[in-house]
Design a protein around this motif. Structure first.
Motif, PDB file in Angstrom:
ATOM      1  N   VAL A   1      -1.585   0.535  -1.767  1.00  0.00           N
ATOM      2  CA  VAL A   1      -1.864   1.901  -1.811  1.00  0.00           C
ATOM      3  C   VAL A   1      -4.128   1.423  -1.189  1.00  0.00           C
ATOM      4  CG1 VAL A   1      -0.514   3.210  -2.959  1.00  0.00           C
ATOM      5  CG2 VAL A   1      -2.686   1.656  -3.963  1.00  0.00           C
ATOM      6  N   ARG A   2      -4.233   2.521  -0.688  1.00  0.00           N
ATOM      7  CA  ARG A   2      -5.681   2.519  -0.408  1.00  0.00           C
ATOM      8  C   ARG A   2      -6.708   4.039  -0.620  1.00  0.00           C
ATOM      9  NH1 ARG A   2      -8.458   4.604   3.951  1.00  0.00           N
ATOM     10  NH2 ARG A   2      -6.344   5.589   5.842  1.00  0.00           N
ATOM     11  N   VAL A   3      -7.622   3.913  -1.124  1.00  0.00           N
ATOM     12  CA  VAL A   3      -8.699   4.831  -1.467  1.00  0.00           C
ATOM     13  C   VAL A   3      -9.002   5.494  -0.063  1.00  0.00           C
ATOM     14  CG1 VAL A   3     -10.231   5.610  -2.381  1.00  0.00           C
ATOM     15  CG2 VAL A   3      -9.171   3.502  -3.806  1.00  0.00           C
ATOM     16  N   SER A   4      -8.472   6.578   0.065  1.00  0.00           N
ATOM     17  CA  SER A   4      -9.127   7.488   1.393  1.00  0.00           C
ATOM     18  C   SER A   4     -10.358   7.938   1.323  1.00  0.00           C
ATOM     19  CB  SER A   4      -7.251   7.740   2.105  1.00  0.00           C
ATOM     20  OG  SER A   4      -7.466   9.101   0.921  1.00  0.00           O
ATOM     21  N   HIS A   5     -10.249   8.471   0.241  1.00  0.00           N
ATOM     22  CA  HIS A   5     -11.294   9.239   0.097  1.00  0.00           C
ATOM     23  C   HIS A   5     -11.701   9.346  -1.724  1.00  0.00           C
ATOM     24  CE1 HIS A   5      -8.895  11.906   0.434  1.00  0.00           C
ATOM     25  NE2 HIS A   5      -9.734  12.834  -0.376  1.00  0.00           N
ATOM     26  N   PHE A   6     -12.706  10.011  -1.748  1.00  0.00           N
ATOM     27  CA  PHE A   6     -13.449  10.526  -3.282  1.00  0.00           C
ATOM     28  C   PHE A   6     -13.371  11.699  -3.592  1.00  0.00           C
ATOM     29  CE2 PHE A   6     -14.213   5.991  -3.312  1.00  0.00           C
ATOM     30  CZ  PHE A   6     -13.845   5.372  -4.614  1.00  0.00           C
ATOM     31  N   HIS A   7     -12.138  12.666  -4.253  1.00  0.00           N
ATOM     32  CA  HIS A   7     -12.658  14.118  -4.550  1.00  0.00           C
ATOM     33  C   HIS A   7     -13.456  14.246  -5.633  1.00  0.00           C
ATOM     34  CE1 HIS A   7     -11.279  17.830  -4.678  1.00  0.00           C
ATOM     35  NE2 HIS A   7     -11.123  17.589  -6.196  1.00  0.00           N
ATOM     36  N   GLY A   8     -15.003  14.526  -5.729  1.00  0.00           N
ATOM     37  CA  GLY A   8     -15.626  14.245  -6.595  1.00  0.00           C
ATOM     38  C   GLY A   8     -15.884  12.859  -7.011  1.00  0.00           C
ATOM     39  N   ARG A   9     -15.781  12.501  -8.329  1.00  0.00           N
ATOM     40  CA  ARG A   9     -15.737  10.781  -8.969  1.00  0.00           C
ATOM     41  C   ARG A   9     -14.189  10.062  -8.288  1.00  0.00           C
ATOM     42  NH1 ARG A   9     -19.895  10.518 -13.757  1.00  0.00           N
ATOM     43  NH2 ARG A   9     -17.758   9.521 -14.403  1.00  0.00           N
ATOM     44  N   VAL A  10     -13.338  10.794  -8.305  1.00  0.00           N
ATOM     45  CA  VAL A  10     -11.876  10.916  -8.149  1.00  0.00           C
ATOM     46  C   VAL A  10     -11.255  10.112  -7.200  1.00  0.00           C
ATOM     47  CG1 VAL A  10      -9.544  11.111  -9.158  1.00  0.00           C
ATOM     48  CG2 VAL A  10     -11.652  12.155 -10.255  1.00  0.00           C
ATOM     49  N   PRO A  11     -10.850   9.173  -6.658  1.00  0.00           N
ATOM     50  CA  PRO A  11     -10.216   8.199  -5.780  1.00  0.00           C
ATOM     51  C   PRO A  11      -9.330   8.744  -5.407  1.00  0.00           C
ATOM     52  CG  PRO A  11     -10.302   6.419  -7.664  1.00  0.00           C
ATOM     53  CD  PRO A  11     -11.355   7.913  -8.485  1.00  0.00           C
ATOM     54  N   VAL A  12      -9.066   9.166  -3.922  1.00  0.00           N
ATOM     55  CA  VAL A  12      -7.678  10.003  -3.929  1.00  0.00           C
ATOM     56  C   VAL A  12      -6.932   8.365  -3.057  1.00  0.00           C
ATOM     57  CG1 VAL A  12      -6.573  11.023  -1.855  1.00  0.00           C
ATOM     58  CG2 VAL A  12      -8.661  11.820  -3.279  1.00  0.00           C
ATOM     59  N   LEU A  13      -5.991   8.146  -3.829  1.00  0.00           N
ATOM     60  CA  LEU A  13      -4.995   7.497  -2.916  1.00  0.00           C
ATOM     61  C   LEU A  13      -4.190   7.454  -2.103  1.00  0.00           C
ATOM     62  CD1 LEU A  13      -4.328   5.291  -6.630  1.00  0.00           C
ATOM     63  CD2 LEU A  13      -6.425   5.036  -4.845  1.00  0.00           C
ATOM     64  N   GLU A  14      -3.799   6.972  -1.018  1.00  0.00           N
ATOM     65  CA  GLU A  14      -3.226   6.444   0.072  1.00  0.00           C
ATOM     66  C   GLU A  14      -2.184   5.684   0.171  1.00  0.00           C
ATOM     67  OE1 GLU A  14      -3.858   6.643   5.273  1.00  0.00           O
ATOM     68  OE2 GLU A  14      -4.670   7.885   4.587  1.00  0.00           O
ATOM     69  N   PHE A  15      -0.219   6.097   0.794  1.00  0.00           N
ATOM     70  CA  PHE A  15       0.613   4.876   0.602  1.00  0.00           C
ATOM     71  C   PHE A  15       0.070   3.992   1.817  1.00  0.00           C
ATOM     72  CE2 PHE A  15       4.140   3.703   2.281  1.00  0.00           C
ATOM     73  CZ  PHE A  15       5.141   2.696   1.129  1.00  0.00           C
ATOM     74  N   SER A  16       0.148   2.806   1.826  1.00  0.00           N
ATOM     75  CA  SER A  16      -0.168   2.265   3.019  1.00  0.00           C
ATOM     76  C   SER A  16       1.184   1.287   3.547  1.00  0.00           C
ATOM     77  CB  SER A  16      -1.028   2.164   3.169  1.00  0.00           C
ATOM     78  OG  SER A  16      -2.049   0.532   2.293  1.00  0.00           O
TER      79      SER A  16
END
Length: 178
Positions: free
Chosen positions: A18-33
């Motif tokens: 997984v990679r961090v695609s962006h942040f929602h506030g201070r929470v990282p949003v993970l994307e399956f890669s």
């Protein structure tokens, strides 16, 4: 969202990349890669299918070689090495040389090559029916036909016994490291 031993992402090692695609506030949003399984490790070189695929893509773009099938697999001999099995109408040796340079960008692979624990990449030119032969062999190894997918890196060796073709490059005698 790592929840600790009771559940969630922290609890199971699934082999997902997984990679961090962006942040929602201070929470990282993970994307399956992708998946991190299928790593080949004969002598500590740790080649992953993702790294091999990216390297092959770069090489094919760089050389412009028309390739119908390409797969890297180990070959266990006195000095183990990897073989590029390739079905191409032009110069597979050039693809093999360029791929060896790319593989050496992996510090573990480069170290094993420098120590002489791994021999140089060999190239096996497939004359015909590479994909069909690949699927048939995977089925013989126990995979269901519907779940067989092409791969840039296969951990099983001995494919030269199944593909129709010949080696076009062999490891050169190298001096032992000092």
């Amino acid at each position: 969202m790592l929840t600790g031993p009771s559940g969630g992402l922290y609890r199971y090692r699934l082999g997902d990349r997984v990679r961090v695609s962006h942040f929602h506030g201070r929470v990282p949003v993970l994307e399956f890669s992708g998946r991190d399984d299928g790593v080949s490790d004969l002598r500590g070189e740790k080649l992953s299918p993702a790294f091999v695929q990216a390297s092959l893509n770069e090489v094919l773009h760089e050389t412009g070689a028309p390739v119908r099938f390409a797969m890297l697999a180990p070959r266990n001999h006195a000095i183990p090495a990897y073989v590029l099995y390739v079905e191409s109408s032009t110069n597979p040796e050039q693809v093999g040389s360029a791929l060896e340079r790319r593989l050496r960008a992996n510090p573990h692979y480069d170290y094993c090559r420098s120590l002489g624990q791994l021999g140089p990449l060999q190239v096996y030119r497939i004359a015909q029916n590479a994909h069909e032969t690949y699927v048939n062999r995977c089925a013989e190894l126990g995979q269901r036909i519907g779940s067989i997918k092409s791969t840039s890196l296969h951990r099983s060796g001995g494919w030269e016994d199944f593909f129709i073709g010949a080696f076009v490059s062999h490891p050169q005698k190298e001096l032992a490291p000092c």
